[in-house]
Design a protein around this motif. Structure first.
Motif, mmCIF file in Angstrom:
data_model
loop_
_atom_site.group_PDB
_atom_site.id
_atom_site.type_symbol
_atom_site.label_atom_id
_atom_site.label_comp_id
_atom_site.label_asym_id
_atom_site.label_seq_id
_atom_site.Cartn_x
_atom_site.Cartn_y
_atom_site.Cartn_z
ATOM 1 N N VAL A 187 0.779 -1.129 0.029
ATOM 2 C CA VAL A 187 0.001 0.013 -0.134
ATOM 3 C C VAL A 187 0.929 1.316 0.111
ATOM 4 N N ARG A 188 1.803 1.284 0.855
ATOM 5 C CA ARG A 188 2.714 2.372 0.736
ATOM 6 C C ARG A 188 3.542 2.688 -0.300
ATOM 7 N N ARG A 189 3.914 1.700 -1.058
ATOM 8 C CA ARG A 189 4.836 1.960 -2.181
ATOM 9 C C ARG A 189 3.993 2.301 -3.351
ATOM 10 N N CYS A 190 2.592 1.834 -3.382
ATOM 11 C CA CYS A 190 1.522 2.034 -4.370
ATOM 12 C C CYS A 190 1.298 3.696 -4.232
ATOM 13 N N ARG A 191 1.111 4.122 -2.813
ATOM 14 C CA ARG A 191 0.895 5.316 -2.699
ATOM 15 C C ARG A 191 2.002 6.366 -3.272
ATOM 16 N N TRP A 192 3.374 5.941 -2.838
ATOM 17 C CA TRP A 192 4.477 6.733 -3.323
ATOM 18 C C TRP A 192 4.534 6.778 -4.729
ATOM 19 N N ILE A 193 4.395 5.430 -5.557
ATOM 20 C CA ILE A 193 4.214 5.739 -7.062
ATOM 21 C C ILE A 193 3.048 6.764 -7.370
ATOM 22 N N ALA A 194 2.137 6.714 -6.808
ATOM 23 C CA ALA A 194 0.805 7.571 -7.589
ATOM 24 C C ALA A 194 1.278 8.806 -7.124
ATOM 25 N N ALA A 195 2.008 9.188 -5.868
ATOM 26 C CA ALA A 195 2.485 10.632 -5.507
ATOM 27 C C ALA A 195 3.201 10.929 -6.348
ATOM 28 N N THR A 196 4.345 10.509 -6.632
ATOM 29 C CA THR A 196 5.519 11.002 -7.259
ATOM 30 C C THR A 196 5.014 10.968 -8.759
ATOM 31 N N ALA B 19 -0.496 12.793 -2.727
ATOM 32 C CA ALA B 19 0.538 13.369 -1.882
ATOM 33 C C ALA B 19 0.374 13.047 -0.350
ATOM 34 N N THR B 20 -1.063 13.514 0.080
ATOM 35 C CA THR B 20 -1.427 13.177 1.547
ATOM 36 C C THR B 20 -1.002 11.709 1.842
ATOM 37 N N SER B 21 -1.930 10.801 0.926
ATOM 38 C CA SER B 21 -1.762 9.299 1.324
ATOM 39 C C SER B 21 -0.337 8.915 1.393
ATOM 40 N N ALA B 22 0.475 9.321 0.779
ATOM 41 C CA ALA B 22 1.874 8.805 0.770
ATOM 42 C C ALA B 22 2.558 9.374 2.015
ATOM 43 N N LEU B 23 2.390 10.826 2.168
ATOM 44 C CA LEU B 23 3.215 11.415 3.117
ATOM 45 C C LEU B 23 2.794 10.811 4.551
ATOM 46 N N LEU B 24 1.457 10.476 4.680
ATOM 47 C CA LEU B 24 0.692 10.101 6.177
ATOM 48 C C LEU B 24 0.613 8.380 6.151
ATOM 49 N N SER B 25 1.316 7.634 4.990
ATOM 50 C CA SER B 25 1.273 6.510 5.041
ATOM 51 C C SER B 25 2.174 5.861 6.293
ATOM 52 N N GLY B 26 1.532 4.894 6.828
ATOM 53 C CA GLY B 26 2.078 4.158 7.928
ATOM 54 C C GLY B 26 1.930 4.659 9.442
ATOM 55 N N LYS C 132 -3.869 10.671 11.771
ATOM 56 C CA LYS C 132 -3.142 10.747 10.519
ATOM 57 C C LYS C 132 -3.225 9.591 9.765
ATOM 58 N N GLY C 133 -3.496 8.357 10.218
ATOM 59 C CA GLY C 133 -3.524 7.161 9.476
ATOM 60 C C GLY C 133 -4.835 7.069 8.666
ATOM 61 N N ALA C 134 -5.823 7.737 9.370
ATOM 62 C CA ALA C 134 -7.101 7.647 8.998
ATOM 63 C C ALA C 134 -7.204 8.526 7.802
ATOM 64 N N MET C 135 -6.505 9.949 7.977
ATOM 65 C CA MET C 135 -6.690 10.720 6.860
ATOM 66 C C MET C 135 -5.678 10.036 5.698
ATOM 67 N N ALA C 136 -4.687 9.357 5.919
ATOM 68 C CA ALA C 136 -3.991 8.635 4.620
ATOM 69 C C ALA C 136 -4.934 7.644 4.024
#
Lengths: 280, 353
Positions: B110-119, B166-173, B178-182
């Motif tokens: 999930v975290r890696r998907c979010r970072w790929i999407a944000a980048t 960007a929000t989902s990636a930065l707050l991932s984990g 904050k987790g709920a916001m992500a």
């Protein structure tokens, strides 16, 4: 933010609005290029470089960002109907932005820079355009273009400034043979139909109107700058059946919607099947 | 509309004497470098040889073989955006599904998907702004919403997607609020990721360019399948646990098979009219298209080889990435070639669009 196409329309409903346009009768064009010069001079457009093409007397080549009228020179190896001497005939045509009823450029413009004016013409606002280039691929006539050194898209304005001052566009004013006629669209269409009738009576049975109404050009809904031609549109570098791209977009959107739903289903399938595989 | 009054310049191609002329015309705002008048003598294309009327008249005449359409003015940044934007979209979708239906063991995916999407969204936004003729006016994209313009629709999707990814990636984990916001941002990004993965195909087919217009039914599945393959290939280059590897493998497999099938479908659509299909068969675009097909097929073949070696996975990922990128450039250059060919437009319209 203006939500166009959802609330209200892009067309002004002002009572003062008029539907005006050009009727370009190519049979009386003498290829003098006064329209090209008048357009450049009035609008203070820069030249596009001065060069030789070998294409008959046409060194203008095409409409472009800084060329809003272009006279085509067609040297045909065939005579016109009723022509008695020689196996050769000239076709001359002053081309211009068509100011389509369904305008591909206007529908494509994401900034709202391209608008429908109170004269029913299509106008690019240079202070809004950000040079995205989408109008250029949206135009089925290849009219509008971006000037690379300027960065924005430009085309014929139908002399918006002159129309606001109750003057006819510079090209129509300068045309010495009334090949270019400016006026109310309804009157222009009557005049054009009468001219076709007259030419048919004189034996020039090839004469027809290009783009005059929705019935003959459904893809654009008819254009506000229409032409009287005596040969196939291709000969004049005009598309035979132009279509505003948005008329076909529904098929693409539906295909995309089906594809992305399938993608989400595959993602779900991949996650669920992988967990089952782990348990087994 | 008001027009600025300024001193005319000499040598800007307007041939106006600055002592008697003021620049107030509608075209006077065109910014032209002072050396524009230097382009004299040679046409920007081959001079027409021979007497026009002495040539026999072909059955499908053109105007001195000149193009009827204007060539797209876009540069490399646009097909590059097609790749990163759609990879970002597919990654956001996979991330959303993995978060919603997977367990804790998928947190890494999930975290890696979010970072790929944000980048991808961030780079994509940059590429699109870079391509503009007036980049400083990029914000005008959000001046109106025009449903007839896929570029307008897409700009709004990208503008909404970028802060969410960007929000989902930065707050991932993160835990708690904050987790709920992500998670909420990730869900929103996943929903927007669906159009992100495919709207660029509509953007291309909603044009007058014959080869793009003719592919309007098959280009969307191609772009979406390629988006899946792109996202899976990027994930395959990263460290994943066993279950995550299987998920990405299956997602990518369907993407690659789908992309190859859709490429065949695109060929079928555009080759209906020979002159239209030529743009995808010949020249630069043809070469890129065949290379894209080859790389995608090689990537698929390699990923079907049994075994779970890291080298195998990463080699397949690099091939898949190359195939996806080349496919976008092939479609892009095919459009340029198609716009240059007047017969593509004429023949298509004569046979019925």
């Amino acid at each position: 933010v203006t939500i166009e196409g959802l609330v209200g329309g892009a067309k002004p409903t002002d009572e003062a609005s008029r539907r005006v346009g050009f009727f370009t009768d190519t049979t009386v064009c003498i290829g003098c290029k006064a329209c090209e010069v008048a357009c450049k001079e009035w609008n203070q457009l820069p030249d596009d470089g001065l060069f030789f093409t070998g294409m008959s007397y046409d060194n203008t080549v095409a409409l472009g960002a800084s060329t809003w009228r272009h006279v085509s020179f067609i040297e045909r190896p065939v005579p016109l109907p009723g022509q008695e001497a020689g196996g050769f005939s000239w076709l001359l045509m002053s081309d211009v932005c068509k100011h389509c009823s369904t305008a591909g450029c206007l529908e494509a413009c994401p900034t709202g820079a391209i608008v429908r004016t109170e004269f029913d013409s299509v106008y690019v606002q240079p202070d809004i355009c950000n040079g995205c280039g989408y109008c250029i691929v949206g135009c089925p006539f290849g009219v509008i273009d971006r000037r690379e050194d300027d960065g924005r898209a430009w085309k014929c304005t139908m002399c918006y400034d002159r129309l606001r001052g109750d003057m006819e566009p510079a090209c129509a004013k300068a045309c010495p043979t009334d090949s270019i006629v400016y006026g109310d669209l309804d009157e222009l269409k009557e005049r054009a139909a009468a001219r076709v009738h007259e030419l048919h009576g004189r034996g020039l049975t090839d004469a027809y109107l290009y783009g005059a109404d929705e019935a003959t050009q459904p893809g654009t809904g008819g254009v506000n700058a229409f032409f009287l031609l005596v040969d196939r549109p291709e000969v004049y570098n005009l598309p035979p059946e132009p279509v505003a791209p948005s008329r076909l977009a529904g098929q693409a959107w539906r295909s995309m919607a089906a594809s992305v739903v399938a993608m989400a289903a595959v993602a779900l399938g991949a996650v669920v099947s992988a967990s089952k595989a782990r348990r087994s | 509309v008001t027009f600025g009054r300024r001193a005319p310049r000499n040598g800007d191609g307007r041939h106006i004497d600055p002592s008697i002329g003021l620049l107030e015309g509608e075209g006077s705002q065109q910014d032209v470098p002072p050396d524009v008048a230097a382009s004299e003598g040679s046409a920007p294309f081959a001079v027409w040889e021979g007497v026009p009327s002495e040539r026999p008249r072909p059955a499908d005449p053109t105007y001195y073989e000149r193009p009827v359409l204007k060539e797209p003015v876009w540069i490399w940044a646009v097909p590059a955006y097609f790749y990163v934007g759609s990879a970002a979209g597919a990654a956001a979708v996979l991330g959303m599904v993995a978060r919603a239906t997977g367990g804790r063991d998928l947190a890494g995916l999930v975290r890696r998907c979010r970072w790929i999407a944000a980048t991808g969204d961030a780079i994509g936004t940059g590429l699109l702004i870079y391509d503009l003729g007036r980049p400083e006016r990029f914000f005008n994209m959000l001046r109106v919403f025009r449903r007839t313009s896929p570029l307008s629709v897409g700009s709004w999707i990208l503008a909404a997607s970028t802060p969410l990814t960007a929000t989902s990636a930065l707050l991932s984990g993160e835990n708690g609020l904050k987790g709920a916001m992500a998670d909420i941002a990730g869900a929103g990004a996943g929903l927007l990721g669906m159009p992100m993965a495919g709207y660029t195909s509509v953007l291309l087919s909603n044009t007058a360019v014959p080869v793009w217009q003719e592919a309007r039914r098959s280009l969307p599945p191609l772009f979406v399948a390629s988006a899946m393959s792109s996202a899976a290939s990027l994930l395959d280059l990263m460290h994943l646990n066993g279950r995550e590897e299987r998920i990405v493998h299956r997602f990518g497999l369907v993407g690659k098979v789908g992309a190859l099938a859709a490429m065949t479908a695109v060929e079928g659509d555009v080759h209906r009219v020979e002159k239209v299909g030529g743009a995808l068969r010949e020249g630069l675009a043809g070469g890129l298209w065949r290379a894209a097909k080859g790389l995608t097929a090689a990537s698929l073949g390699l990923s079907l080889v049994p075994g779970a070696g890291r080298i195998k996975r990463q080699s397949s990922a690099i091939l898949g990435t190359g195939g996806a990128i080349l496919m976008r450039f092939a479609v892009f250059h095919a459009g340029k070639a198609s716009a240059r060919d007047p017969r593509a437009t004429f023949h298509l319209q004569r046979t019925g669009a």
